[in-house]
Design a protein around this motif. Structure first.
Motif, short mmCIF file in Angstrom:
data_model
loop_
_atom_site.label_atom_id
_atom_site.label_comp_id
_atom_site.label_asym_id
_atom_site.label_seq_id
_atom_site.Cartn_x
_atom_site.Cartn_y
_atom_site.Cartn_z
N LEU A 31 19.42 60.32 43.58
CA LEU A 31 18.19 60.40 42.80
C LEU A 31 17.95 61.81 42.27
O LEU A 31 17.32 61.99 41.23
CB LEU A 31 17.00 59.92 43.62
N LYS A 32 18.43 62.81 42.99
CA LYS A 32 18.30 64.18 42.50
C LYS A 32 19.19 64.40 41.28
O LYS A 32 18.79 65.04 40.31
CB LYS A 32 18.66 65.17 43.60
N LYS A 33 20.41 63.84 41.30
CA LYS A 33 21.34 63.99 40.18
C LYS A 33 20.96 63.08 39.01
O LYS A 33 21.16 63.43 37.86
CB LYS A 33 22.76 63.65 40.63
N ASN A 34 20.44 61.89 39.30
CA ASN A 34 20.10 60.90 38.27
C ASN A 34 18.65 60.45 38.46
O ASN A 34 18.40 59.38 39.01
CB ASN A 34 21.02 59.67 38.39
N PRO A 35 17.70 61.26 38.00
CA PRO A 35 16.30 60.89 38.22
C PRO A 35 15.94 59.64 37.41
O PRO A 35 16.52 59.39 36.35
CB PRO A 35 15.53 62.11 37.73
N PRO A 36 14.99 58.85 37.91
CA PRO A 36 14.55 57.69 37.13
C PRO A 36 13.86 58.13 35.85
O PRO A 36 13.37 59.26 35.75
CB PRO A 36 13.58 56.97 38.07
N ILE A 37 13.85 57.26 34.87
CA ILE A 37 13.27 57.60 33.56
C ILE A 37 11.76 57.74 33.69
O ILE A 37 11.09 56.88 34.24
CB ILE A 37 13.64 56.53 32.52
N ASN A 38 11.24 58.84 33.13
CA ASN A 38 9.80 59.03 33.12
C ASN A 38 9.31 59.03 31.66
O ASN A 38 10.09 58.85 30.73
CB ASN A 38 9.41 60.33 33.84
N GLU A 39 8.02 59.22 31.46
CA GLU A 39 7.44 59.14 30.12
C GLU A 39 8.02 60.19 29.17
O GLU A 39 8.27 59.91 28.01
CB GLU A 39 5.93 59.28 30.18
N GLN A 40 8.25 61.39 29.68
CA GLN A 40 8.78 62.46 28.83
C GLN A 40 10.19 62.12 28.35
O GLN A 40 10.51 62.32 27.18
CB GLN A 40 8.78 63.79 29.61
N MET A 41 11.03 61.60 29.24
CA MET A 41 12.39 61.23 28.85
C MET A 41 12.36 60.09 27.83
O MET A 41 13.15 60.08 26.88
CB MET A 41 13.20 60.81 30.07
N LEU A 42 11.45 59.14 28.01
CA LEU A 42 11.32 58.03 27.08
C LEU A 42 10.87 58.52 25.71
O LEU A 42 11.39 58.07 24.68
CB LEU A 42 10.31 57.02 27.64
N LYS A 43 9.96 59.47 25.69
CA LYS A 43 9.48 60.03 24.42
C LYS A 43 10.62 60.74 23.68
O LYS A 43 10.79 60.57 22.47
CB LYS A 43 8.33 61.01 24.69
N VAL A 44 11.42 61.50 24.40
CA VAL A 44 12.55 62.20 23.79
C VAL A 44 13.56 61.20 23.23
O VAL A 44 14.08 61.37 22.12
CB VAL A 44 13.21 63.16 24.81
N MET A 62 7.20 51.63 29.47
CA MET A 62 7.25 51.94 30.88
C MET A 62 6.87 50.72 31.72
O MET A 62 7.52 50.44 32.75
CB MET A 62 6.29 53.11 31.21
N THR A 63 5.86 49.97 31.29
CA THR A 63 5.46 48.75 32.00
C THR A 63 6.59 47.73 31.99
O THR A 63 6.91 47.12 33.02
CB THR A 63 4.20 48.15 31.37
N ALA A 64 7.23 47.57 30.83
CA ALA A 64 8.34 46.62 30.73
C ALA A 64 9.52 47.04 31.62
O ALA A 64 10.14 46.20 32.28
CB ALA A 64 8.79 46.50 29.28
N MET A 65 9.81 48.33 31.66
CA MET A 65 10.91 48.82 32.49
C MET A 65 10.60 48.65 33.97
O MET A 65 11.48 48.30 34.76
CB MET A 65 11.21 50.28 32.16
N ASN A 66 9.35 48.90 34.36
CA ASN A 66 8.96 48.72 35.76
C ASN A 66 9.03 47.26 36.18
O ASN A 66 9.44 46.95 37.29
CB ASN A 66 7.57 49.28 36.00
#
Length: 70
Positions: A31-44, A62-66
């Protein structure tokens, strides 16, 4: 005879405990090497695809991914 059973049970307990800690360490490093997608990554990602991301659209994705991950 009972010594053999005791040694087997102790080996089993030690193996389970050791396996748990090894798996925990592996997942923490993963998880440190491959963090889960967050809002900032999705925006980029959306900006790279040429879309103008609105907060509403990001929240929907984000809701759909969760939901999909569960």
């Amino acid at each position: 005879m009972w010594e053999l059973i005791l040694v087997g049970v102790l080996a089993l307990v030690a193996g389970v405990a050791l396996g748990f800690f090894i798996a925990r360490r592996y997942m923490m490093s993963y998880l440190k090497k491959n963090p889960p997608i967050n809002e900032q990554m999705l925006k980029v990602m959306m900006m790279q695809m040429g879309q103008k991301p609105s907060q509403k659209k990001i929240n929907q994705m984000m809701t759909a991914m969760n939901k999909q991950s569960k």
